[in-house]
Write an enzyme that holds these catalytic residues in place. Structure first.
Site, PDB file in Angstrom:
ATOM      1  N   ASP A  32       0.921  -1.180  -0.154  1.00  0.00           N
ATOM      2  CA  ASP A  32       0.135  -0.063   0.021  1.00  0.00           C
ATOM      3  C   ASP A  32       0.872   1.281   0.025  1.00  0.00           C
ATOM      4  O   ASP A  32       1.878   1.382   0.594  1.00  0.00           O
ATOM      5  CB  ASP A  32      -0.912  -0.011   1.226  1.00  0.00           C
ATOM      6  N   HIS A 101     -10.310  -4.762  -3.337  1.00  0.00           N
ATOM      7  CA  HIS A 101      -8.863  -5.209  -2.848  1.00  0.00           C
ATOM      8  C   HIS A 101      -9.172  -5.338  -1.407  1.00  0.00           C
ATOM      9  O   HIS A 101      -9.951  -5.065  -0.775  1.00  0.00           O
ATOM     10  CB  HIS A 101      -7.931  -3.749  -2.971  1.00  0.00           C
ATOM     11  N   HIS A 103      -6.957  -5.594   1.990  1.00  0.00           N
ATOM     12  CA  HIS A 103      -5.871  -4.989   2.962  1.00  0.00           C
ATOM     13  C   HIS A 103      -5.359  -6.191   3.770  1.00  0.00           C
ATOM     14  O   HIS A 103      -6.177  -6.796   4.498  1.00  0.00           O
ATOM     15  CB  HIS A 103      -6.469  -3.883   3.588  1.00  0.00           C
TER      16      HIS A 103
HETATM   17  P1  5GP Z   1      -9.804   1.559   0.295  1.00  0.00           P
HETATM   18  O1  5GP Z   1      -9.908   2.810   0.789  1.00  0.00           O
HETATM   19  O2  5GP Z   1     -10.180   1.799  -0.924  1.00  0.00           O
HETATM   20  O3  5GP Z   1     -10.232   0.444   0.911  1.00  0.00           O
HETATM   21  O4  5GP Z   1      -8.116   1.378   0.093  1.00  0.00           O
HETATM   22  C1  5GP Z   1      -7.497   1.899  -1.017  1.00  0.00           C
HETATM   23  C2  5GP Z   1      -5.959   1.752  -0.608  1.00  0.00           C
HETATM   24  O5  5GP Z   1      -5.229   2.119  -1.816  1.00  0.00           O
HETATM   25  C3  5GP Z   1      -5.404   2.888   0.375  1.00  0.00           C
HETATM   26  O6  5GP Z   1      -4.795   2.255   1.665  1.00  0.00           O
HETATM   27  C4  5GP Z   1      -4.556   3.691  -0.416  1.00  0.00           C
HETATM   28  O7  5GP Z   1      -3.376   4.027   0.454  1.00  0.00           O
HETATM   29  C5  5GP Z   1      -3.804   2.691  -1.385  1.00  0.00           C
HETATM   30  N1  5GP Z   1      -3.673   3.487  -2.659  1.00  0.00           N
HETATM   31  C6  5GP Z   1      -4.324   4.594  -3.300  1.00  0.00           C
HETATM   32  N2  5GP Z   1      -3.358   4.612  -4.385  1.00  0.00           N
HETATM   33  C7  5GP Z   1      -2.509   3.815  -4.381  1.00  0.00           C
HETATM   34  C8  5GP Z   1      -1.503   3.641  -5.522  1.00  0.00           C
HETATM   35  O8  5GP Z   1      -1.211   4.397  -6.552  1.00  0.00           O
HETATM   36  N3  5GP Z   1      -0.518   2.485  -5.226  1.00  0.00           N
HETATM   37  C9  5GP Z   1      -0.525   1.896  -4.044  1.00  0.00           C
HETATM   38  N4  5GP Z   1       0.210   0.733  -3.976  1.00  0.00           N
HETATM   39  N5  5GP Z   1      -1.809   2.124  -3.281  1.00  0.00           N
HETATM   40  C10 5GP Z   1      -2.708   2.891  -3.333  1.00  0.00           C
END
Ligand code: 5GP
Ligand code: ZN
Length: 115
Positions: A32, A101, A103
């Protein structure tokens, strides 16, 4: 199926580079960008799916691959004390990237309930 305007599809295809920690035909694991724990890895299906809310019976097999990948990556990362797995779904779930995704968080003790 890849969506050309999807961030995680671009990571899956390699159009956007990342550290590919684990992958097979179905799944990719990568760090992440904004880690919330000493180990914070995202595990995604390579085929685009917006979220769990859009899943159908055709996704049953890939979900098996997703959870099997958790076990593999957690072993690879030596998360021997345990770990937290999270799938945020939709606005109320706190999902910010519209490609399913999981985590994988570890390296510190987690708290419950989550915020
Ligand atoms: P969500 O909030 O949708 O469950 O998680 C999205 C995750 O994607 C967040 O933890 C954020 O830090 C991560 N993220 C967002 N953009 C990128 C990126 O360009 N590359 C990577 N490796 N992680 C990302
Ligand atoms: Zn996608």
């Amino acid at each position: 199926m890849t969506h050309t305007d999807c961030l995680f599809c671009k990571i899956a295809t390699g159009a956007i580079p990342t550290t590919r920690l684990y992958e097979n035909d179905h799944i990719l694991a990568f760090p992440d960008l904004n880690p919330q724990a000493p180990t914070h890895i995202l595990i995604i299906p390579k085929d685009h799916l917006n979220s769990l809310a859009e899943a159908t019976s055709t996704h049953t097999e890939v979900f098996g691959h997703l959870l099997s990948a958790v076990t593999e990556v957690a072993r690879q990362q030596h998360l021997d004390g345990g770990y937290r797995t999270v799938i945020n779904t939709g606005p109320d779930g706190g999902q910010t990237v519209g490609h399913l995704h999981l985590h994988l968080l570890g390296g510190r003790a987690m708290h419950w309930p989550p915020g």
